[in-house]
Design a protein around this motif. Structure first.
Motif, mmCIF file in Angstrom:
data_model
loop_
_atom_site.group_PDB
_atom_site.id
_atom_site.type_symbol
_atom_site.label_atom_id
_atom_site.label_comp_id
_atom_site.label_asym_id
_atom_site.label_seq_id
_atom_site.Cartn_x
_atom_site.Cartn_y
_atom_site.Cartn_z
ATOM 1 N N SER A 16 0.830 -1.208 0.000
ATOM 2 C CA SER A 16 0.000 0.000 0.000
ATOM 3 C C SER A 16 0.861 1.254 0.000
ATOM 4 O O SER A 16 0.381 2.343 -0.364
ATOM 5 N N ALA A 36 -2.877 -15.344 -3.566
ATOM 6 C CA ALA A 36 -3.296 -14.361 -2.569
ATOM 7 C C ALA A 36 -2.527 -13.038 -2.662
ATOM 8 O O ALA A 36 -3.139 -11.967 -2.576
ATOM 9 N N GLN A 39 -3.952 -11.210 -5.578
ATOM 10 C CA GLN A 39 -5.332 -10.820 -5.335
ATOM 11 C C GLN A 39 -5.412 -9.617 -4.406
ATOM 12 O O GLN A 39 -6.289 -8.755 -4.554
ATOM 13 N N ALA A 40 -4.471 -9.528 -3.470
ATOM 14 C CA ALA A 40 -4.439 -8.367 -2.566
ATOM 15 C C ALA A 40 -4.166 -7.088 -3.344
ATOM 16 O O ALA A 40 -4.744 -6.030 -3.056
ATOM 17 N N ILE A 42 -4.929 -6.594 -6.521
ATOM 18 C CA ILE A 42 -6.138 -6.332 -7.303
ATOM 19 C C ILE A 42 -7.234 -5.754 -6.417
ATOM 20 O O ILE A 42 -7.937 -4.809 -6.801
ATOM 21 N N ASP A 43 -7.373 -6.293 -5.202
ATOM 22 C CA ASP A 43 -8.398 -5.797 -4.278
ATOM 23 C C ASP A 43 -8.131 -4.359 -3.860
ATOM 24 O O ASP A 43 -9.059 -3.638 -3.446
ATOM 25 N N SER A 44 -6.872 -3.911 -3.975
ATOM 26 C CA SER A 44 -6.540 -2.528 -3.638
ATOM 27 C C SER A 44 -6.864 -1.571 -4.793
ATOM 28 O O SER A 44 -6.587 -0.373 -4.700
ATOM 29 N N GLY A 45 -7.416 -2.125 -5.879
ATOM 30 C CA GLY A 45 -7.796 -1.301 -7.019
ATOM 31 C C GLY A 45 -6.713 -1.146 -8.065
ATOM 32 O O GLY A 45 -6.814 -0.279 -8.943
ATOM 33 N N ARG A 46 -5.672 -2.003 -7.977
ATOM 34 C CA ARG A 46 -4.564 -1.901 -8.917
ATOM 35 C C ARG A 46 -4.449 -3.203 -9.711
ATOM 36 O O ARG A 46 -4.137 -4.252 -9.153
#
Length: 260
Positions: A16, A36, A39-40, A42-46
């Motif tokens: 982050s 994982a 995916q983290a 991607i989940d942050s919007g990147r």
């Protein structure tokens, strides 16, 4: 948009705090693995793009259908917006873990374009191919003409590596990176790569090591193209990876007034 090649040295970082808008990984490192960490991101919007090294687009051996099936599954699992690989050979009878130039001839351009179309059919998407460094080559075609013919006949995108243009220019002469890109259709460029390189006195050649800061003229060209065409830029740093502070400094140097 400014991206970063995500490497194993970064697995313990607080991502982050990394000032990148998107990331890129080698799919060969993530097929049938725990996704994982990706995916983290991607989940942050990147988003995470896939940039392969082993498809052997420039080789002569049949394409690895098993790998293509695994690759398509990985693309689906990650929802990745883009897959790319190198316009080079990486081994026919076995994986050489290096990239070798394709001869710059019309027959090889048609042959490689046919292989790219097969890959695009198997993946159900248009891919991008990266212009590569080369240390020796044969064929009378200028590299830009060869590249343009492949892109046209395959109807694929280009992953424009500005560092590779710089290395090739230093080693072989020919058009400068700025002159080279003037002949390209920037509408085909999905995004750009920048990296650093080193001179190796053993071979009397500049080597594409991805182990140094990006040269100032390459940064400047990347910023100019990004500002004029809205083309994203991604930083590759694969060897002797520095700490997060240096990486963020390099990313900051790539930002234009329109991306800040």
């Amino acid at each position: 948009m400014i991206g970063l090649g995500f490497r194993r040295e970064m697995l313990d970082w607080d991502m982050s705090a990394v000032h990148a808008d998107f990331f890129e990984v080698a799919p060969e490192n993530w097929v049938r693995r725990d996704l994982a960490p990706l995916q983290a991101l991607i989940d942050s919007g990147r988003p995470v793009n896939l940039h392969g090294v082993a498809l052997n687009l420039g080789g002569a051996a049949p394409l690895d259908r098993s790998f293509l099936r695994d690759l398509r599954q990985l693309i689906d699992d990650l929802g990745t917006p883009l897959y790319s690989d190198h316009l080079a050979a990486s081994g026919d009878s076995f994986q050489l873990y290096d990239l070798f130039a394709v001869p710059f001839t019309e027959s090889h351009a048609r042959r490689v374009a046919d292989r790219i179309r097969v890959v695009q059919d198997a993946l159900g998407m248009r891919i991008a191919v990266e212009n590569t460094t080369w240390y020796t080559n044969v064929g009378a075609m200028p590299e830009a003409d060869f590249l343009g013919m492949v892109l046209d006949q395959a109807d694929c995108h280009l992953l424009l590596d500005l560092n590779n243009l710089s290395v090739n220019h230093k080693n072989h002469g020919g058009p400068s990176p700025s002159e080279f890109v003037q002949g390209l259709d920037m509408g085909r460029v999905s995004y750009m790569h920048v990296a650093g390189h080193e001179f190796d006195a053993r071979f009397d050649l500049f080597m594409d090591t991805h182990s140094q800061p990006v040269e100032a003229h390459t940064q400047q060209l990347a910023r100019s193209l990004a500002e004029r065409h809205g083309t994203p830029v991604l930083l590759e740093w694969d060897n002797d990876v520095p700490g997060m502070e240096v990486i963020n400094q390099e990313l900051a140097c790539l930002r234009t007034s329109t991306t800040m």
